[in-house]
Write a protein that holds these residues in place. Sequence first.
Motif, PDB file in Angstrom:
ATOM      1  N   UNK A 364       0.829  -1.214   0.000  1.00  0.00           N
ATOM      2  CA  UNK A 364       0.000   0.000   0.000  1.00  0.00           C
ATOM      3  C   UNK A 364       0.858   1.256   0.000  1.00  0.00           C
ATOM      4  N   UNK A 365       1.925   1.238   0.799  1.00  0.00           N
ATOM      5  CA  UNK A 365       2.819   2.394   0.821  1.00  0.00           C
ATOM      6  C   UNK A 365       3.464   2.618  -0.549  1.00  0.00           C
ATOM      7  N   UNK A 366       3.856   1.519  -1.195  1.00  0.00           N
ATOM      8  CA  UNK A 366       4.473   1.622  -2.517  1.00  0.00           C
ATOM      9  C   UNK A 366       3.483   2.170  -3.540  1.00  0.00           C
ATOM     10  N   UNK A 367       2.241   1.689  -3.484  1.00  0.00           N
ATOM     11  CA  UNK A 367       1.239   2.114  -4.462  1.00  0.00           C
ATOM     12  C   UNK A 367       0.852   3.587  -4.302  1.00  0.00           C
ATOM     13  N   UNK A 368       0.999   4.128  -3.102  1.00  0.00           N
ATOM     14  CA  UNK A 368       0.697   5.548  -2.910  1.00  0.00           C
ATOM     15  C   UNK A 368       1.660   6.418  -3.716  1.00  0.00           C
ATOM     16  N   UNK A 369       2.882   5.925  -3.854  1.00  0.00           N
ATOM     17  CA  UNK A 369       3.888   6.666  -4.625  1.00  0.00           C
ATOM     18  C   UNK A 369       3.914   6.250  -6.092  1.00  0.00           C
ATOM     19  N   UNK A 370       3.419   5.049  -6.369  1.00  0.00           N
ATOM     20  CA  UNK A 370       3.433   4.528  -7.740  1.00  0.00           C
ATOM     21  C   UNK A 370       2.044   3.979  -8.089  1.00  0.00           C
ATOM     22  N   UNK A 371       1.104   4.858  -8.349  1.00  0.00           N
ATOM     23  CA  UNK A 371      -0.269   4.398  -8.642  1.00  0.00           C
ATOM     24  C   UNK A 371      -0.355   3.648  -9.963  1.00  0.00           C
ATOM     25  N   UNK A 372      -1.359   2.746 -10.034  1.00  0.00           N
ATOM     26  CA  UNK A 372      -1.595   2.005 -11.272  1.00  0.00           C
ATOM     27  C   UNK A 372      -2.054   2.953 -12.382  1.00  0.00           C
ATOM     28  N   UNK A 373      -1.682   2.606 -13.596  1.00  0.00           N
ATOM     29  CA  UNK A 373      -2.170   3.335 -14.763  1.00  0.00           C
ATOM     30  C   UNK A 373      -3.240   2.539 -15.491  1.00  0.00           C
ATOM     31  N   UNK A 374      -3.531   1.348 -14.960  1.00  0.00           N
ATOM     32  CA  UNK A 374      -4.555   0.497 -15.544  1.00  0.00           C
ATOM     33  C   UNK A 374      -5.940   0.934 -15.068  1.00  0.00           C
ATOM     34  N   UNK A 375      -7.001   0.582 -15.793  1.00  0.00           N
ATOM     35  CA  UNK A 375      -8.369   0.886 -15.337  1.00  0.00           C
ATOM     36  C   UNK A 375      -8.660   0.203 -13.998  1.00  0.00           C
ATOM     37  N   UNK A 376      -9.477   0.821 -13.184  1.00  0.00           N
ATOM     38  CA  UNK A 376      -9.772   0.317 -11.833  1.00  0.00           C
ATOM     39  C   UNK A 376     -10.372  -1.088 -11.869  1.00  0.00           C
ATOM     40  N   UNK A 377     -11.212  -1.380 -12.863  1.00  0.00           N
ATOM     41  CA  UNK A 377     -11.856  -2.694 -12.945  1.00  0.00           C
ATOM     42  C   UNK A 377     -10.821  -3.799 -13.174  1.00  0.00           C
ATOM     43  N   UNK A 378      -9.815  -3.512 -13.979  1.00  0.00           N
ATOM     44  CA  UNK A 378      -8.765  -4.499 -14.230  1.00  0.00           C
ATOM     45  C   UNK A 378      -7.934  -4.721 -12.974  1.00  0.00           C
ATOM     46  N   UNK A 379      -7.625  -3.634 -12.290  1.00  0.00           N
ATOM     47  CA  UNK A 379      -6.863  -3.720 -11.037  1.00  0.00           C
ATOM     48  C   UNK A 379      -7.638  -4.536 -10.001  1.00  0.00           C
ATOM     49  N   UNK A 380      -8.942  -4.270  -9.901  1.00  0.00           N
ATOM     50  CA  UNK A 380      -9.778  -5.011  -8.946  1.00  0.00           C
ATOM     51  C   UNK A 380      -9.829  -6.495  -9.295  1.00  0.00           C
ATOM     52  N   UNK A 381      -9.976  -6.804 -10.590  1.00  0.00           N
ATOM     53  CA  UNK A 381     -10.037  -8.207 -11.025  1.00  0.00           C
ATOM     54  C   UNK A 381      -8.728  -8.924 -10.714  1.00  0.00           C
ATOM     55  N   UNK A 382      -7.613  -8.260 -10.951  1.00  0.00           N
ATOM     56  CA  UNK A 382      -6.311  -8.838 -10.621  1.00  0.00           C
ATOM     57  C   UNK A 382      -6.194  -9.089  -9.126  1.00  0.00           C
ATOM     58  N   UNK A 383      -6.670  -8.124  -8.346  1.00  0.00           N
ATOM     59  CA  UNK A 383      -6.615  -8.256  -6.889  1.00  0.00           C
ATOM     60  C   UNK A 383      -7.444  -9.422  -6.389  1.00  0.00           C
TER      61      UNK A 383
END
Length: 403
Positions: A364-383
């Motif tokens: 989570x700390x890493x993602x705050x500095x390096x946010x995804x550039x993918x669509x939210x739905x794809x990120x959620x599906x991967x998660x």
Amino acid sequence: MIPYGDFPFFMISLALLLPVIVLGLMGKRNEYYNWIVTVIMLVLIFKDPNKNLFGVSFLSFEMISFVLFLIYQLVLIKFYLKMVKVSNTLPRFVTFIILSILPLAIVKIIQSSLFGFTGHIGTFSIKSIIGFLGISYIMFKCIQIIMEIRDKRIKEINLLEVAKFLTFFPTISSGPIDRFKRFNKDITKGFTKEKYADMLQKAIHYIFIGFLYKYIIAYYINQKVILNINFDSADIWMKIIYMYGYSFYLFFDFAGYSLFAIAFSYIMGIETPPNFNQPFKAKNIKDFWNRWHMSLSFWFRDMVYMRFVFFVSKNKYIKNNFTTSNIGFMINFLIMGIWHGVEWFYMAYGLYHGILFVLYGYYEQYRKKHPYKLPAKIVDAMGIIITFHVVAFGFLIFSGKLF
């Protein structure tokens, strides 16, 4: 008689609850009759013809152990309430928590294979003499009351009300774990006939879904997958199938049980909180534990994790809040693992989830500095996909089959 374990349990309990349903649809409740139903059901639950005392059918070792344990916990709660009014010290609080946990700790140690103790005297298991079905869930409720007394959220106690809370038969064996003030509020506030009709409708729905989950889906998975795979001699692909089958079996079996418990609670006018909320749709490990066995997860969060973090932060033992939180996660899940049993695989299961929480915190700390550039739905599906596989592997550890 195991709660929700066979059809006679459903038939007897529903027959006893018919007057409760009739009164409820009239917007009324009779606590005396509810108490009688509870007593009858407890006798049936703890009755064991192979372990009777003096040939009396309802005097099983489990029943005697249950009654003595209940009296013991009620005395502790009442005595601690008196002591707190004099002096609310930390050592005193810790002492009473240890005393409350002690009977369960003895049972867990005796049933553990780690200590090489057979746990038998003659033909009787020592566990069956000093333990009983649901001892840990009653203990959770007792600890919660003691903690709320310390926090001064509970200033007076009616032992009869506490006894009703602890002995509530729909949830006595495996939860969901309710909170005393919430439970007592349901009893005291009453309900209208419209409200009860809605609760009854939900109860019927939960019972049907529970039968689908526990007696059809879970049963089928158990028969076709779990019992048909010899894990030790199976190849890697069959072991993977076993892992997924066992994961789904755990969910459908326990979720089905929980739905039964909630349904029977609703019939008795108590809105017991839910235990599952589509856990395999979780997007990350934290989301999973907000959906899986929720009453237990929230109990450990409030009674272990939050108290540890507050205590350490208040006394400034650790300056870094992130480090404090990570240690809290490890302690929280290790204790949760040990609660399942004093076996290496339960401890490993707890530590595994503690490590997952720590790693996800760094992520989570890493993602705050390096946010995804993918669509939210794809990120959620991967998660969801990653979380499911990680959780399934954890269940394989939990099964004790991994090594």
